[in-house]
Design an enzyme around this catalytic site. Sequence first.
Site, PDB file in Angstrom:
ATOM      1  N   ARG A 102      18.199 -42.554 125.805  1.00 51.48           N
ATOM      2  CA  ARG A 102      18.674 -43.774 126.447  1.00 51.48           C
ATOM      3  C   ARG A 102      17.911 -43.983 127.749  1.00 51.48           C
ATOM      4  O   ARG A 102      17.682 -43.033 128.510  1.00 51.48           O
ATOM      5  CB  ARG A 102      20.180 -43.697 126.752  1.00 51.48           C
ATOM      6  CG  ARG A 102      21.086 -43.797 125.523  1.00 51.48           C
ATOM      7  CD  ARG A 102      21.022 -45.158 124.846  1.00 51.48           C
ATOM      8  NE  ARG A 102      21.906 -45.251 123.686  1.00 51.48           N
ATOM      9  CZ  ARG A 102      21.551 -45.030 122.426  1.00 51.48           C
ATOM     10  NH1 ARG A 102      20.308 -44.694 122.129  1.00 51.48           N
ATOM     11  NH2 ARG A 102      22.427 -45.183 121.448  1.00 51.48           N
TER      12      ARG A 102
ATOM     13  N   HIS B 173      12.646 -49.038 120.587  1.00 52.91           N
ATOM     14  CA  HIS B 173      13.886 -48.354 120.200  1.00 52.91           C
ATOM     15  C   HIS B 173      14.022 -48.180 118.676  1.00 52.91           C
ATOM     16  O   HIS B 173      14.890 -48.771 118.038  1.00 52.91           O
ATOM     17  CB  HIS B 173      15.115 -49.103 120.763  1.00 52.91           C
ATOM     18  CG  HIS B 173      16.352 -48.256 120.775  1.00 52.91           C
ATOM     19  ND1 HIS B 173      17.332 -48.381 121.718  1.00 52.91           N
ATOM     20  CD2 HIS B 173      16.754 -47.239 119.963  1.00 52.91           C
ATOM     21  CE1 HIS B 173      18.291 -47.498 121.483  1.00 52.91           C
ATOM     22  NE2 HIS B 173      17.955 -46.800 120.415  1.00 52.91           N
TER      23      HIS B 173
END
Length: 310
Positions: free
Chosen positions: A225, A273
């Site tokens: 993250r 991502h």
Amino acid sequence: MTGTLVFYSEFDDFEQWKRLLQREIPSLDVQQASTVTTPEKVHYALVWKPPENFFQRWPNLELVINLGAGVDALVGRRDLSDIPVTRLSDPNMARMMAGYVLFAVLRYARDIPFFEQMQKQAHWQYRHPRAAEEIRVGVMGLGELGRKTAQELARQGFSVTGWSRTFKEMVGVECHHGMASLSDFLSRSDILVIMLPSTPDTRGLLNDQRLATLPHGASLINVSRGDIVDEPALIANLSSGHIGAATLDVFEHEPLPDSHPFWAMENVLITPHLASVALPGSAVKQIAANIQRVSDKQPPLHCVDLNRGY
Ligand code: NDP
């Protein structure tokens, strides 16, 4: 079994999930949130980043299945009460993650960014390869994905060190745990791989002071993250050369804004991502088994602790 499963994801293919789920459990009614007309029949939710107040609509919800490994989007929500929340726990997902990290580590270990630069200049520049065991790779987070990744890196011969919250033992990986060992762990990571969940304890963990403890010229790979790393501090360290290069799959704000400095940095590799994604074909069996367990009044497997944050 009767009951409705409500699906919500802006990234995943509803029709594919519906087909696979109904192949496993033919009696399961699978619907997108927007088409549900009898919310009281919804017992299961398969979701990825549902909007605020999403869960309020389903008064008889018994199980929330997060369509991924990271559950930070489900933490601290007022619309989720004591319903069990499960995560995907799929060996193929862990393998996909390990493959991405292995690629990124090998790219640095074999000086590929340097050769890419030389190629742009049509310049034949020999650089003698280093042995894998001379390269120290530090893996932060030894969970389902981190553990598999650390093992894969060790299998390739790298000197792998792992760091987690609690004590771990792994063949071929030197394991450390807790904040007291963090500084020493960082100072011995030529390549740092971030595989921690985003929680109140990990957000901003890699601040300027901690990035400064990395060996000069270290590489950083973040696949978990974005908010675990202080982005302005990372940019400053990449600009000064203290951090030599970074591979970033995750960012504090996604999609990464057009004006973000990372885009123009030659020593940064950006991917949007996707280091590892939910794989419907293999994950569906685990999801169906959990639905069956809940329907049979048994506790589901692979639950997360929303108070802990992972
Ligand atoms: P897990 O929840 O299985 O494991 C988390 C690991 O982090 C554990 O080893 C845990 O330690 C450690 N940890 C948590 N908090 C701390 C802390 N404060 N200090 C030290 N260690 C800590 O996670 P996964 O391995 O399944 O996944 C990791 C993350 O990867 C996910 O949370 C998600 O954010 C991200 N992800 C990214 C994807 C992508 O495509 N980029 C895809 C999928 C996931 P302990 O074992 O001691 O509790």
